[in-house]
Write a protein that holds these residues in place. Structure first.
Motif, PDB file in Angstrom:
ATOM      1  N   GLY A  51      -6.017  11.880 -22.486  1.00  0.00           N
ATOM      2  CA  GLY A  51      -4.676  11.925 -22.256  1.00  0.00           C
ATOM      3  C   GLY A  51      -4.285  11.273 -21.129  1.00  0.00           C
ATOM      4  N   ILE A  52      -5.078  11.133 -20.469  1.00  0.00           N
ATOM      5  CA  ILE A  52      -4.767  10.601 -19.081  1.00  0.00           C
ATOM      6  C   ILE A  52      -3.651   8.922 -18.776  1.00  0.00           C
ATOM      7  CG2 ILE A  52      -5.618  10.264 -16.178  1.00  0.00           C
ATOM      8  CD1 ILE A  52      -7.000  12.824 -17.206  1.00  0.00           C
ATOM      9  N   ASP A  53      -2.731   9.120 -18.552  1.00  0.00           N
ATOM     10  CA  ASP A  53      -1.815   7.741 -18.557  1.00  0.00           C
ATOM     11  C   ASP A  53      -2.479   7.402 -17.207  1.00  0.00           C
ATOM     12  OD1 ASP A  53      -0.919   5.259 -18.941  1.00  0.00           O
ATOM     13  OD2 ASP A  53       1.069   6.772 -18.121  1.00  0.00           O
ATOM     14  N   PRO A  54      -3.638   6.266 -16.939  1.00  0.00           N
ATOM     15  CA  PRO A  54      -4.393   6.123 -15.534  1.00  0.00           C
ATOM     16  C   PRO A  54      -3.177   5.045 -14.776  1.00  0.00           C
ATOM     17  CG  PRO A  54      -5.160   4.824 -17.052  1.00  0.00           C
ATOM     18  CD  PRO A  54      -4.077   5.727 -17.745  1.00  0.00           C
ATOM     19  N   LEU A  55      -2.780   4.740 -14.010  1.00  0.00           N
ATOM     20  CA  LEU A  55      -1.941   4.210 -12.793  1.00  0.00           C
ATOM     21  C   LEU A  55      -2.843   2.530 -12.418  1.00  0.00           C
ATOM     22  CD1 LEU A  55       0.161   2.784 -10.728  1.00  0.00           C
ATOM     23  CD2 LEU A  55      -0.995   4.113  -9.184  1.00  0.00           C
ATOM     24  N   THR A  56      -2.235   1.441 -13.352  1.00  0.00           N
ATOM     25  CA  THR A  56      -2.965   0.599 -13.610  1.00  0.00           C
ATOM     26  C   THR A  56      -2.554  -0.579 -12.756  1.00  0.00           C
ATOM     27  OG1 THR A  56      -2.485  -0.223 -15.536  1.00  0.00           O
ATOM     28  CG2 THR A  56      -4.474   1.009 -15.685  1.00  0.00           C
ATOM     29  N   LYS A 112      -9.462  13.583  -8.092  1.00  0.00           N
ATOM     30  CA  LYS A 112      -8.953  12.405  -8.315  1.00  0.00           C
ATOM     31  C   LYS A 112      -9.744  11.552  -8.833  1.00  0.00           C
ATOM     32  CE  LYS A 112      -3.983  13.483  -7.560  1.00  0.00           C
ATOM     33  NZ  LYS A 112      -1.997  12.990  -7.127  1.00  0.00           N
ATOM     34  N   LEU A 113      -9.573  10.318  -9.697  1.00  0.00           N
ATOM     35  CA  LEU A 113     -10.156   9.203  -8.988  1.00  0.00           C
ATOM     36  C   LEU A 113     -10.256   7.812  -9.404  1.00  0.00           C
ATOM     37  CD1 LEU A 113     -13.260   8.896 -10.733  1.00  0.00           C
ATOM     38  CD2 LEU A 113     -12.496   8.352 -12.964  1.00  0.00           C
ATOM     39  N   VAL A 114     -10.473   7.748  -8.898  1.00  0.00           N
ATOM     40  CA  VAL A 114     -10.041   5.757  -8.702  1.00  0.00           C
ATOM     41  C   VAL A 114     -11.332   5.209  -9.109  1.00  0.00           C
ATOM     42  CG1 VAL A 114      -9.432   3.962  -7.461  1.00  0.00           C
ATOM     43  CG2 VAL A 114      -9.419   6.182  -6.220  1.00  0.00           C
ATOM     44  N   VAL A 115     -10.574   4.032  -9.547  1.00  0.00           N
ATOM     45  CA  VAL A 115     -11.720   3.297 -10.875  1.00  0.00           C
ATOM     46  C   VAL A 115     -11.926   1.720 -10.287  1.00  0.00           C
ATOM     47  CG1 VAL A 115     -12.927   3.015 -12.819  1.00  0.00           C
ATOM     48  CG2 VAL A 115     -11.451   5.022 -12.681  1.00  0.00           C
ATOM     49  N   ALA A 134       0.751   6.356  -7.137  1.00  0.00           N
ATOM     50  CA  ALA A 134      -0.750   6.859  -6.720  1.00  0.00           C
ATOM     51  C   ALA A 134      -0.275   8.904  -7.121  1.00  0.00           C
ATOM     52  CB  ALA A 134      -2.001   6.970  -5.743  1.00  0.00           C
ATOM     53  N   ALA A 135       0.353   9.299  -5.886  1.00  0.00           N
ATOM     54  CA  ALA A 135       0.504  10.376  -5.684  1.00  0.00           C
ATOM     55  C   ALA A 135       0.737  11.127  -6.850  1.00  0.00           C
ATOM     56  CB  ALA A 135       1.899  10.986  -4.708  1.00  0.00           C
ATOM     57  N   GLY A 136       1.789  10.847  -8.001  1.00  0.00           N
ATOM     58  CA  GLY A 136       1.314  11.416  -9.230  1.00  0.00           C
ATOM     59  C   GLY A 136       0.767  10.992 -10.270  1.00  0.00           C
ATOM     60  N   ALA A 137      -0.400  10.465 -10.193  1.00  0.00           N
ATOM     61  CA  ALA A 137      -1.250  10.252 -11.192  1.00  0.00           C
ATOM     62  C   ALA A 137      -2.267  10.405 -11.206  1.00  0.00           C
ATOM     63  CB  ALA A 137      -1.829   8.646 -10.853  1.00  0.00           C
ATOM     64  N   ARG A 138      -3.362  10.961 -11.780  1.00  0.00           N
ATOM     65  CA  ARG A 138      -4.836  11.217 -12.012  1.00  0.00           C
ATOM     66  C   ARG A 138      -6.083  10.448 -11.713  1.00  0.00           C
ATOM     67  NH1 ARG A 138      -9.027  16.132 -14.923  1.00  0.00           N
ATOM     68  NH2 ARG A 138     -10.013  15.966 -12.595  1.00  0.00           N
ATOM     69  N   LEU A 155       1.117  -1.173   0.307  1.00  0.00           N
ATOM     70  CA  LEU A 155       0.112   0.476   0.239  1.00  0.00           C
ATOM     71  C   LEU A 155       0.964   1.321   0.550  1.00  0.00           C
ATOM     72  CD1 LEU A 155      -2.551  -0.609   2.295  1.00  0.00           C
ATOM     73  CD2 LEU A 155      -3.404  -0.858  -0.012  1.00  0.00           C
ATOM     74  N   ASP A 156       1.429   1.495   0.936  1.00  0.00           N
ATOM     75  CA  ASP A 156       3.322   3.119   0.823  1.00  0.00           C
ATOM     76  C   ASP A 156       3.390   2.337  -0.371  1.00  0.00           C
ATOM     77  OD1 ASP A 156       2.428   2.719   3.247  1.00  0.00           O
ATOM     78  OD2 ASP A 156       4.299   1.841   3.974  1.00  0.00           O
ATOM     79  N   ALA A 157       3.748   1.847  -1.473  1.00  0.00           N
ATOM     80  CA  ALA A 157       4.810   1.799  -2.785  1.00  0.00           C
ATOM     81  C   ALA A 157       3.243   2.570  -3.719  1.00  0.00           C
ATOM     82  CB  ALA A 157       5.017   0.379  -3.245  1.00  0.00           C
ATOM     83  N   LEU A 158       1.990   1.406  -3.129  1.00  0.00           N
ATOM     84  CA  LEU A 158       1.313   1.768  -4.801  1.00  0.00           C
ATOM     85  C   LEU A 158       0.400   3.541  -4.120  1.00  0.00           C
ATOM     86  CD1 LEU A 158      -1.151  -1.013  -4.697  1.00  0.00           C
ATOM     87  CD2 LEU A 158      -0.046  -0.556  -6.239  1.00  0.00           C
TER      88      LEU A 158
END
Length: 386
Positions: free
Chosen positions: A271-276, A238-241, A107-111, A100-103
């Motif tokens: 144009g947003i690169d999601p963290l998957t 920011k959005l979580v899906v 995620a801090a740099g993602a939208r 969780l810490d790593a994710l």
């Protein structure tokens, strides 16, 4: 408001063995009720195929909704309960807290963060719950989930229920499963706005025989709906899906065996690169959960894969569900039933159209137990549909 017809018992759960442990207290709400008298009768149907049908995972999903992943594993041949190896591109991280810490750092740099699940391996939902809670302080304000029912003729159920503190059975289908219900509860209590984005079902639309055409239409509808959600959000939100399976696949690959899935379409659109984050392609590589970075050459569907330990089973349940909870025996008089029943435990004060804290199907003679944290619960039994 829910009215308890009769309180048949109020007692400490008989299986609590340590006297210094906080108690689980059960109140039994009268005799068993008919499935037809519940908010969602279909949930109580015993999964079975009619002649000529193909499961497509529906049998496994049905057993998961009834709290019996042991049966899901047996009917599926164990395909999601057997090891599946993955090769990581770098060093792995082990242990839930470290992962969780790593994710959170990523995620801090993602939208947009997209995390997937199997629709019948419930430990995925519990991991998603922990991640959703950890992401909220980073500015993640909207939680969109495939399960949420989407309407074009009025407010979506999650909007109708926005002021509730508990998950509602009519929010969606998969979210009616108790572990998913806890994910929704955590999202609500953490301050997320819940959003539906699924393709709106049109019963009058022609059904194309080519599965690729149907998949493409659904994936594009999901991407369009999420794009609209993002457009309506503030610039710092920011959005979580939360999705099932391949909807989180970012690869730009399309051939006779695959399709371009929602995550790739959303990236094209916005144009947003999601963290998957994928929870469905790796499992059983260790006795401890691991985070595996995926190759970044376009060959991997996700940025990261979660490698969960294999599920074992105890008291008819996935054994992990008893972590931090008490194994509570089916209360009388339900335990002595001569017919199968579904037993549900609701948090005291919540109505029967809330998602219960736990739900389990059992047959006469089975030693099946509820998995409950300390607290007071109203327990009801539901007769199977006729």
């Amino acid at each position: 408001m829910r009215a308890i017809v009769a309180v048949a018992a109020l007692a400490l759960a008989g299986c609590v063995s340590a006297p210094d442990r906080p108690a689980v207290e059960l109140m039994v709400a009268g005799p068993p009720v008919a499935a037809a008298d519940t908010a969602t009768p279909m949930i109580y149907e015993v999964p079975a195929l009619t002649e000529g049908e193909v499961s497509g995972g529906m049998i496994e999903q049905g057993w998961s909704l009834l709290g019996r992943e042991d049966r899901a594993a047996s009917v599926s041949g164990g395909n999601e309960y057997n090891p599946a190896a993955c090769a990581a591109k770098g060093e792995t991280v082990s242990g839930t807290d470290a992962i969780l810490d790593a994710l959170v750092s990523e995620a801090a740099g993602a939208r947009v963060v997209i995390i997937n699940e199997s629709h019948h391996v419930t430990r995925h939902r519990d991991f998603s719950r922990r991640l959703v809670e950890r992401l909220r302080p980073l500015g993640y304000t909207v939680f969109a989930a495939e399960t949420f029912a989407n309407r074009d003729d009025g407010p979506d159920p999650v909007d109708d229920h926005a002021m509730l503190t508990y998950p509602h059975m009519r929010d969606g289908w998969y979210s009616g499963e108790p572990v998913f219900g806890r994910l929704v509860r955590t999202a609500r209590q953490s301050g997320y706005r819940l959003a539906a984005y699924e393709q709106v079902h049109d019963p009058d639309a022609p059904r194309d025989e080519d599965w690729r055409v149907r998949v493409a239409a659904r994936e594009q509808a999901q991407a369009d709906n999420l794009g609209a959600i993002l457009s309506a959000m503030g610039p710092d939100e920011k959005l979580v899906v939360h999705v099932g399976y391949s909807h989180a696949d970012e690869r730009e690959i399309e051939d006779e065996h695959s399709a371009i899935w929602m995550a790739a379409r959303l990236r094209r659109l916005t144009g947003i690169d999601p963290l998957t984050i994928g929870q469905t392609i790796c499992r059983g590589g260790s006795e401890e959960v691991r985070l595996l970075p995926m190759p970044d050459d376009g060959s991997a569907p996700f940025d990261f894969a979660i490698d969960h330990p294999l599920d074992g089973f105890r008291y008819g349940r996935a054994a992990w569900r008893f972590d931090g909870k008490q194994a509570v025996g089916i209360p009388q008089p339900f335990a002595g039933s001569a017919a199968p029943l579904v037993v549900e435990a609701f948090r005291e004060g919540e109505p029967f159209d809330a998602v219960p804290e736990d739900r389990v199907y059992f047959e006469p003679g089975e030693d099946v137990r509820l998995a409950l944290p300390p607290g007071r619960y109203v327990v009801r039994a539901v007769r199977l549909p006729e």
